[in-house]
Design a protein around this motif. Structure first.
Motif, mmCIF file in Angstrom:
data_model
loop_
_atom_site.group_PDB
_atom_site.id
_atom_site.type_symbol
_atom_site.label_atom_id
_atom_site.label_comp_id
_atom_site.label_asym_id
_atom_site.label_seq_id
_atom_site.Cartn_x
_atom_site.Cartn_y
_atom_site.Cartn_z
ATOM 1 N N LYS A 61 -24.400 24.239 17.568
ATOM 2 C CA LYS A 61 -23.324 23.244 17.746
ATOM 3 C C LYS A 61 -23.713 22.292 18.867
ATOM 4 O O LYS A 61 -24.474 22.656 19.771
ATOM 5 N N LEU A 62 -23.167 21.096 18.777
ATOM 6 C CA LEU A 62 -23.365 20.112 19.847
ATOM 7 C C LEU A 62 -22.171 20.099 20.779
ATOM 8 O O LEU A 62 -21.056 20.471 20.385
ATOM 9 N N GLY A 63 -22.386 19.667 21.999
ATOM 10 C CA GLY A 63 -21.280 19.524 22.942
ATOM 11 C C GLY A 63 -21.523 18.335 23.841
ATOM 12 O O GLY A 63 -22.651 17.816 23.930
ATOM 13 N N LEU A 64 -20.455 17.878 24.478
ATOM 14 C CA LEU A 64 -20.522 16.770 25.440
ATOM 15 C C LEU A 64 -21.158 15.526 24.816
ATOM 16 O O LEU A 64 -21.952 14.838 25.454
ATOM 17 N N LYS A 69 -15.711 12.925 27.215
ATOM 18 C CA LYS A 69 -15.930 14.305 27.669
ATOM 19 C C LYS A 69 -17.001 14.379 28.741
ATOM 20 O O LYS A 69 -16.901 15.134 29.695
ATOM 21 N N MET A 73 -16.205 16.069 32.288
ATOM 22 C CA MET A 73 -16.951 17.195 32.816
ATOM 23 C C MET A 73 -18.013 16.755 33.839
ATOM 24 O O MET A 73 -18.733 17.575 34.380
ATOM 25 N N GLU A 106 -10.551 21.544 20.773
ATOM 26 C CA GLU A 106 -11.041 20.185 20.549
ATOM 27 C C GLU A 106 -11.303 19.972 19.056
ATOM 28 O O GLU A 106 -11.896 20.818 18.397
ATOM 29 N N GLU A 108 -13.161 18.427 15.855
ATOM 30 C CA GLU A 108 -14.566 18.062 15.654
ATOM 31 C C GLU A 108 -14.848 17.754 14.182
ATOM 32 O O GLU A 108 -14.101 18.165 13.300
ATOM 33 N N GLU A 141 -12.812 23.437 17.540
ATOM 34 C CA GLU A 141 -13.508 24.405 18.382
ATOM 35 C C GLU A 141 -12.562 24.920 19.456
ATOM 36 O O GLU A 141 -11.725 24.171 19.982
ATOM 37 N N ILE A 143 -13.065 26.333 22.912
ATOM 38 C CA ILE A 143 -14.089 26.581 23.941
ATOM 39 C C ILE A 143 -13.512 27.449 25.051
ATOM 40 O O ILE A 143 -12.289 27.557 25.217
ATOM 41 N N VAL A 157 -23.749 24.719 32.231
ATOM 42 C CA VAL A 157 -23.015 24.807 30.958
ATOM 43 C C VAL A 157 -23.966 25.097 29.800
ATOM 44 O O VAL A 157 -23.610 25.816 28.860
ATOM 45 N N ALA A 162 -22.983 26.599 26.162
ATOM 46 C CA ALA A 162 -22.122 25.436 25.898
ATOM 47 C C ALA A 162 -20.654 25.832 25.688
ATOM 48 O O ALA A 162 -19.975 25.266 24.827
ATOM 49 N N SER A 163 -20.204 26.803 26.484
ATOM 50 C CA SER A 163 -18.787 27.237 26.484
ATOM 51 C C SER A 163 -18.297 27.768 25.136
ATOM 52 O O SER A 163 -17.095 27.836 24.889
ATOM 53 N N GLY A 234 -19.378 17.875 18.170
ATOM 54 C CA GLY A 234 -18.809 17.669 19.504
ATOM 55 C C GLY A 234 -17.386 17.133 19.436
ATOM 56 O O GLY A 234 -16.997 16.478 18.461
ATOM 57 N N GLY A 235 -16.635 17.414 20.473
ATOM 58 C CA GLY A 235 -15.214 17.051 20.508
ATOM 59 C C GLY A 235 -14.996 15.549 20.329
ATOM 60 O O GLY A 235 -15.713 14.735 20.889
HETATM 61 C C1 OOG Z 1 -18.676 22.294 27.210
HETATM 62 C C2 OOG Z 1 -18.589 22.377 25.709
HETATM 63 C C3 OOG Z 1 -18.361 21.022 25.130
HETATM 64 C C4 OOG Z 1 -17.847 19.666 23.105
HETATM 65 O O1 OOG Z 1 -17.520 19.616 21.915
HETATM 66 O O2 OOG Z 1 -17.907 18.666 23.808
HETATM 67 C C5 OOG Z 1 -18.149 21.002 23.677
HETATM 68 C C6 OOG Z 1 -17.322 22.250 27.871
HETATM 69 O O3 OOG Z 1 -16.694 21.200 27.894
HETATM 70 O O4 OOG Z 1 -16.894 23.294 28.378
HETATM 71 O O5 OOG Z 1 -18.171 21.947 22.942
#
Ligand code: OOG
Ligand code: MG
Length: 263
Positions: A61-64, A69, A73, A106, A108, A141, A143, A157, A162-163, A234-235
């Protein structure tokens, strides 16, 4: 950073996740910097500890990926991590959040590839990437950073997978190309009140740009990106806290609705 320190950080995060106990960010606790490469090495060690428990990886999965976001963060690059099959939750169900420390949700967009993308394939732009896509679907998601107050650096992170801790997918598969992913809008309500809304454009300007980031990261590391599993991009909005009793409903313009109750 030496191998012992990487193993110690992975163990520290593994214990925090197992015990559902939030901890200081690793860079503070171990008084060290963590480079991106070191962070992904620690993440691999953490994933191995989780696999030794009998858990299996479901999908990357992707994040940030959203500028909002990244700002929330205080980091400046997308990241990736993994969902395990033990993290999957059903749509239209009650979700037990006992295993979570401080869950946030979040909306997605997830993308499923038709075939694997191998390390040496030439995928330079979203047009060539689009040819590899089978279908898209909505996701929410859940998290759960292992760090106190979600306070982390990029290295922290990434090391903390990635949480990742939970995800719900719609079972409505939409052929890629049938909808405009950039314009696709999600509205997230908790107990009937709108808490956040955003479009696919928030995901690195287009969810396919986010996926392209993952393709490049995988190719640089000689890894093959798997087909047939939903890869969250990602969110689309900031992440919103949830607590037991909350009724969550996320509606999308064209993608399937996702709803659940937090327990
Ligand atoms: C990191 C995980 C971020 C997203 O979709 O941006 C993430 C966090 O914000 O704790 O999964
Ligand atoms: Mg996410």
């Amino acid at each position: 950073m030496n191998d012992q320190l990487k193993a110690d950080i992975a163990q520290y995060l593994y214990q925090a996740e197992r015990q559902g106990q939030d901890v200081d960010k690793a860079t503070s606790h171990f008084d060290t910097d963590i480079s991106l490469e070191e962070a992904y090495e620690i993440q691999d060690l953490l994933l191995n500890l989780m696999k030794e428990d009998g858990r299996s990886i479901f999908a990357p999965k992707l994040g940030l990926t959203s500028p909002g976001k990244m700002e929330q963060m205080n980091v400046d690059s997308p990241i990736y991590g993994y969902l395990f099959d033990s993290m999957l939750e059903e749509n239209e169900s009650k979700i037990d959040t006992n295993r979570f420390i401080h869950p946030k949700i979040e909306p997605e967009i997830a993308i499923v590839l038709k075939e694997a993308i191998e390390p040496h394939e030439a995928i330079e732009d979203i047009e060539s990437l689009a040819k590899k896509i089978d279908y898209v679907l909505s996701a929410v998601e859940i998290i759960d950073s292992r760090y106190i107050d979600f306070n982390f650096t990029l290295g922290d992170v990434i090391a903390d997978n990635a949480s990742s801790q939970g995800a719900v997918f719609s079972d409505q598969k939409v052929p890629y190309g049938a909808i405009d992913l950039k314009a696709e809008k999600a509205v997230m309500k908790i107990n009937g009140q709108v808490k956040a809304e955003g479009t696919g454009e928030n995901v690195y300007h287009h969810p396919l740009n986010a996926l392209l980031f993952l393709v490049k990261a995988y190719q640089e590391r000689g890894k093959s990106l798997p087909p047939a599993v939903p890869i969250m991009t990602g969110g689309m909005t900031q992440a919103v806290e949830v607590k037991p009793g909350d009724q969550v409903e996320v509606t999308y313009d064209k993608l399937g609705r996702i709803a659940f109750e937090i327990q």
